[in-house]
Design a protein around this motif. Structure first.
Motif, PDB file in Angstrom:
ATOM      1  N   ARG A  20       0.850  -1.230  -0.028  1.00 18.95           N
ATOM      2  CA  ARG A  20      -0.043   0.134   0.032  1.00 18.95           C
ATOM      3  C   ARG A  20       0.847   1.485   0.045  1.00 18.95           C
ATOM      4  N   ARG A  62      -2.305  -4.794   4.581  1.00 21.97           N
ATOM      5  CA  ARG A  62      -2.182  -3.565   4.827  1.00 21.97           C
ATOM      6  C   ARG A  62      -0.762  -2.903   5.250  1.00 21.97           C
ATOM      7  N   HIS A  63      -0.418  -3.475   6.236  1.00 23.69           N
ATOM      8  CA  HIS A  63       0.730  -2.700   7.147  1.00 23.69           C
ATOM      9  C   HIS A  63       2.062  -3.566   6.515  1.00 23.69           C
ATOM     10  N   GLY A 104      -9.144  -5.167   6.372  1.00 25.45           N
ATOM     11  CA  GLY A 104      -8.952  -5.396   7.806  1.00 25.45           C
ATOM     12  C   GLY A 104      -8.017  -6.513   7.888  1.00 25.45           C
TER      13      GLY A 104
END
Lengths: 326, 718
Positions: A20, A62-63, A104
């Motif tokens: 991302r 996401r991270h 999530g």
């Protein structure tokens, strides 16, 4: 600008994915080890060794902590992005093809091919926060599709799952119950196998590429056809620019026919189209075989393409690109 | 023929029911959906007939043999054997297919018999061959097709005056010529569709005129003046034309027709078919029909074995040199001729019989061609008797059949004849053996047809050992171009038949060295030529101006297979047809080499410009126009500008509309996205990074700008 050629795979590329933040690029190929690269200078950071077959696709959390890969060795694996350590293996009774994290990162959808009499499926797995709690159980199994599912992704708000594949039909399923909610219109939809699917940044619309030599833009909620982009070649890979109203489409002949014609005839170009006007903006040549994978950097300033020739080509856009007026 | 019969049946039925069939507009009748009353539509007809087996029901394969001797039962068997012997020579008689009826009272035969063959073709042949056969003095066979009996019985005994039908205005067949924008049409065949388009170069796109699926079973062809479009089907050929859409003008029944050809003045249509013999040892049977295009009547038919029709000429499509009949005498369609063994058969169209009742006898003739404008035949006879009799090229005037010019040639290996399209010049390319007979060199004999006594000039290239790759006359002009040389980069030379002080001598204009070209395409208006590299050269194009001797532009249509000028010489079409699997489609270029547009079509079979009839303007008037071109062109330039502006305007509108539509989508998505925000946050375990996500892009762009200004400022301060 001159593209950066990244030679880290022995076999044709299958999939490309930026994280991302846009600083890492993950590449999958038919050799067994996915690579991770610095997205800016193309330097290789490392490989994820452990698969025993072609790796068809990957997704990164996401991270950028976890990587999920689907492979022809009938497994999907969870990796620690930083250390390259194999965290968990999901075993299937057929090759795993498409993987996608939900919003999530608590859920993932993994598809399996039809194999030895097994029907193709799309399976939802829960991803535990603590790897110790991870199980192989499926939260949901979607089946009843004939023909390989080439791509399965989550719809807006994790409420739906969108599948597309060899039967040229896009389907939307309820991610809770596994009920079929919607099917793409046979008349206006693709006429041949759908090879790729790519979501917009806000997941509101998505682009599909098909061997019928076209790419189509759809509303992710209603499955309304919005745009069609027509090219001269079967489409293997598509992506939507995150910043500009552009889409990129790549493909070429079947690999088996490549050597039979002139290189110029193959048109192994990544073609840029204006997303709204559906007009061709330009093309980027370079691969010596069909393009199998395309991805825009989330900052919209570069993109990379992966080809049958085993190369990843990382292109930083020239300033001119941002001033194209249509 | 089946079609014609069914039409008659319809007529008869209509008469029974008291309907005037001519007053019924068939197009206005629509059948209720899902109900076809067992009537197949034309298209279905064509589709389904494909797989029907040979029809067993008709009597078309039965003949009736009359004037047999009347014999008592003792001799019945003998007679049957005689008849069987005669008729099995022609074809295979079906088992139990010979029936000789007898009188039930006298037990004698009735003097006739029925013979059933396997195919109608055999029956037809048997009728032809044995009608009038003399068994003995008093028994001359009268052979008829069984089907014909029905027909003859229906002939009314009393004569009734023919009904004079009221005049109904037909289709305006020349409507396309009155296009306000003076555009040209072309037809393409791709996949199952045949489509006619306007070439709208101003708007850089084709405009669809008419489209039809399964229009033709094999191919399509314009008539030479562009009036008709011909389609080829299993049952025969059809021609189409008319105002705006293409309506069927005529059908020409010819079962299993393979090839068609129009006469240059498009009065007649020649159709060709070849039929498998039932006996595999025999050669194929060939049927040729010549139809009158307007009335649809068969003017003459030719039947025979394939051998008779395949003598001489270059072998063309499916083993025959097509066209078999070559038309002469310009657009009057007065003569047509065919090459035979030691003869050229010249027919005239007034009676459709041989001119002077006999063929033109030329020993060993191998090739001939007509002047495109005059009734003159040029023919070539090769060397005979090991060089004792020289080869010769002769010009023969028709109808007088007198030889107007002749030239003997020695050590000839091959010879090709090229007429200039106004019939002013004839170039004969002669390949000769060198003295050692080991190699071949080429020279040309140039005939000036329109000058007194037809002077001949011998012309050789600078290097006469060069291989000639292509030769082409400038249409309506006095120049010609030759591609010559060996190896991958041949030279191209231009020559003119005129010289400065009007001495009739050929002189060279220029030679272009080392070009990637193997085909020449002169503009039909002359002056411009496209030097094309097809096949091995992958579609290289060079647009050359022969007046100024300069290259105007070069281009490439990768893998191009076909190149065609439009009839006015304004545009050029290049196409990749389905001989290649990839790249199928066509491109349109301006005469000076600017690519105007391209269209990709899979399974692309044919591209044809619609030909135009010759201009009605006199040469003086044409000269006048080209001299005052500025005056005339002003009007069109203005129009061009208007169209350009209009297109621009439309395009702008279209874009704004698309943009607006898109913004509608985006607004909707934004709203939905917003609505789901809380939910998404919940999914992410309360992490709120949406803002960051949305602002991300702009932030980066702004950042860069700031950096630049900051540095400049600090620099100044120092």
């Amino acid at each position: 600008m001159r593209p950066i050629l990244m030679k880290g795979h022995e076999r044709p590329l299958t999939f490309l994915k930026y994280n991302r933040d846009g600083d890492l690029l993950f590449s999958c190929a038919k050799d067994h080890a996915p690579n991770v690269w610095y997205a800016d200078n193309g330097e290789r950071l490392g490989t994820y060794k452990g698969h025993n077959g072609a790796v068809w696709s990957c997704d990164v959390s996401r991270h950028s902590t976890r990587l999920l890969t689907g492979s022809a060795d009938q497994t999907a694996k969870l990796w620690d992005v930083k250390t390259g350590k194999e965290l968990f293996t999901f075993r299937f009774d057929a090759p795993a093809r498409s993987v996608d994290f939900a919003i999530g990162d608590r859920l993932a959808v993994i598809t399996t091919d039809s194999f030895m009499g097994n029907q193709p499926t799309a399976q939802v797995k829960r991803i535990a926060e603590d790897i110790e709690d991870q199980t192989e159980d499926s939260a949901l199994v979607i089946s009843g599709i004939t023909g390989r599912i080439n791509r399965a992704v989550w719809g807006p708000g994790n409420r739906t799952i969108i599948t597309a594949g060899e039967d040229a039909t896009i389907r939307i399923w309820d991610s809770e119950t596994g009920k079929l909610l919607n099917e793409s219109d046979k008349e206006v939809g693709h006429q041949k196998a759908i090879s790729s699917l790519s979501k917009s940044l806000d997941w509101s619309h998505f682009l599909t590429g098909s061997l019928d030599k076209s790419a189509k833009l759809w509303d992710a909620r209603t499955l309304t056809l919005i745009k069609t982009y027509v090219t001269e070649r079967p489409v293997n890979a598509v992506d939507i620019s995150p910043t500009l109203d552009h889409v990129v489409i790549g493909g070429g002949q079947d690999a088996m026919n490549v050597t039979m014609t002139d290189r110029r005839a193959g048109k192994f170009e990544a073609k840029f189209f204006h997303k709204i006007l559906q007009e061709e903006i330009g093309g980027v040549k370079g691969h010596f075989g069909p393009i199998n994978a395309l991805a825009f950097n989330p900052d919209g300033r570069s993109f990379s393409s992966g080809g049958e020739d085993g190369y990843v080509r990382l292109h930083h856009f020239d300033p001119d690109y941002f001033n194209i007026k249509m | 023929m089946a079609l014609a019969i069914s039409m008659e049946a319809i007529d008869a039925r209509a008469r029974e029911l008291g309907i005037d069939i001519d007053s019924v507009d068939v197009d206005s009748i629509t059948l209720p959906p899902g109900e076809d009353f067992d009537i197949l539509s034309d298209d279905e007809d064509l589709l389904h007939n494909e797989d029907l087996p040979e029809l067993e029901m008709g009597f078309a394969n039965i003949i009736v043999v009359d004037n047999l001797p009347v014999v008592p039962p003792e001799k019945y068997e003998k007679l049957e054997n005689v008849v069987r012997k005669i008729y099995s020579q022609i074809g295979v008689i079906k088992e139990g297919g010979l029936w000789m009826p007898t009188d039930p009272e006298t037990k004698k035969t009735l003097g006739y018999c029925f013979i059933e063959y396997n195919t109608p073709q055999e029956a037809e042949l048997a009728r032809e061959k044995t009608n009038g056969y003399k068994l003995d003095k008093s028994h001359i066979f009268a052979v008829n097709m069984f089907d014909d009996f029905d027909k003859y019985m229906k002939v009314p005994d009393e004569w009734a005056p023919a009904e004079i039908k009221p005049y109904t205005p037909g289709e305006n067949l020349l409507k396309w010529l009155t296009d306000e924008k003076a555009r040209d049409q072309f037809v393409i065949r791709a996949g199952t569709f045949t489509e006619v388009y306007w070439n709208d170069a101003r708007r850089a796109m084709p405009e669809l005129v008419y489209q039809k699926q399964y229009w033709t079973d094999s191919y399509i062809q314009w008539s030479p003046l562009g009036t008709h479009l011909a389609t080829v089907h299993r049952q025969g050929a059809q021609v189409w034309g008319g105002d705006d859409k293409f309506v069927r003008l005529m059908r020409f029944a010819h079962p299993q027709v393979k090839l068609i050809d129009f006469s240059p003045g498009e009065k007649y249509l020649v159709t060709y078919s070849s039929h498998e013999p039932s006996n595999p040892r025999d050669t194929h049977r060939v049927v040729l029909n010549i139809f009158d295009v307007r009335t649809g009547k068969v003017m003459r038919d030719f039947k025979g074995s394939a051998d008779e029709f395949t003598t001489g000429g270059s072998i063309g499509v499916s083993g025959v040199s097509w066209p078999i009949f070559r038309w002469g005498g310009g657009r009057d369609d007065k003569y047509f001729a065919r090459l035979g063994k030691n003869v050229i058969s010249v027919y005239e169209t007034e009676t459709f019989s041989l001119l002077d009742k006999k063929s033109l006898k030329v020993e060993n003739v191998v090739d001939f061609s007509w002047s495109p404008t005059d009734p003159i035949i040029s023919l070539f006879v090769p060397e005979l008797g090991g060089g004792n009799q020289p080869a010769r090229v002769s010009l023969v005037q028709i109808p007088g059949k007198e030889e107007v010019r002749q030239k003997n040639l020695f050590s000839v290996s091959d010879c090709k004849m090229y007429w200039q399209n106004n019939g002013e010049y004839l170039a004969v390319q002669v390949d000769r053996y060198t003295k050692t007979k080991k190699s071949i060199y080429t020279g040309f004999e140039l005939f000036r047809i329109k000058e007194r006594d037809i002077p001949i000039e011998v012309f050789e290239l600078d290097n006469k050992n060069d291989k000639i790759i292509a030769f082409a006359w400038e249409p309506r002009g006095h120049r010609f171009a030759v591609i010559h040389g060996d190896g991958p980069k041949p030279d191209i030379s231009f020559y003119t038949m005129r010289t400065v002080n009007n001495v009739s001598r050929v002189s060279k204009l220029t030679t272009l060295k080392g070009k990637q070209a193997n085909a020449l395409f002169w503009s039909p208006a002359g002056r411009f030529i496209v030097l094309a590299g097809l096949k091995g050269f992958n579609g290289q194009l060079e647009f050359y101006n022969v007046d100024d001797l300069e290259t105007m532009a070069t281009g490439e249509h990768f893998m191009a297979t076909d190149i065609m000028w439009d009839p006015t010489g304004r545009f050029l079409a290049t196409a990749v047809t389905s001989v290649h699997e990839m790249e199928n489609g066509f491109q349109i270029w301006s005469f000076n080499g600017k690519q105007i547009y391209k269209v990709s079509k899979d399974h692309f079979y044919q591209f044809h410009w619609r030909p135009r009839p010759p201009s009605l303007l006199t040469p003086e008037k044409e000269e006048d126009i080209s001299r005052n071109l500025k005056k005339y062109s002003k009007k069109y330039e203005q129009e061009d500008q208007d169209v350009f502006n209009q297109v621009g305007e439309q395009e702008r509108k279209r874009r704004t509309q698309l943009q607006e539509e898109w913004e509608g989508w985006v607004a909707k998505w934004k709203q939905q996205h917003e609505e789901e925000r809380e939910y998404r946050m919940a999914l992410r375990g309360g992490e709120d990074s949406e803002k960051e996500e949305e602002g991300e892009i702009k932030e980066i762009e702004a950042e860069e700008l700031l950096n630049v200004t900051e540095e400049v400022v600090s620099f100044d301060q120092d």
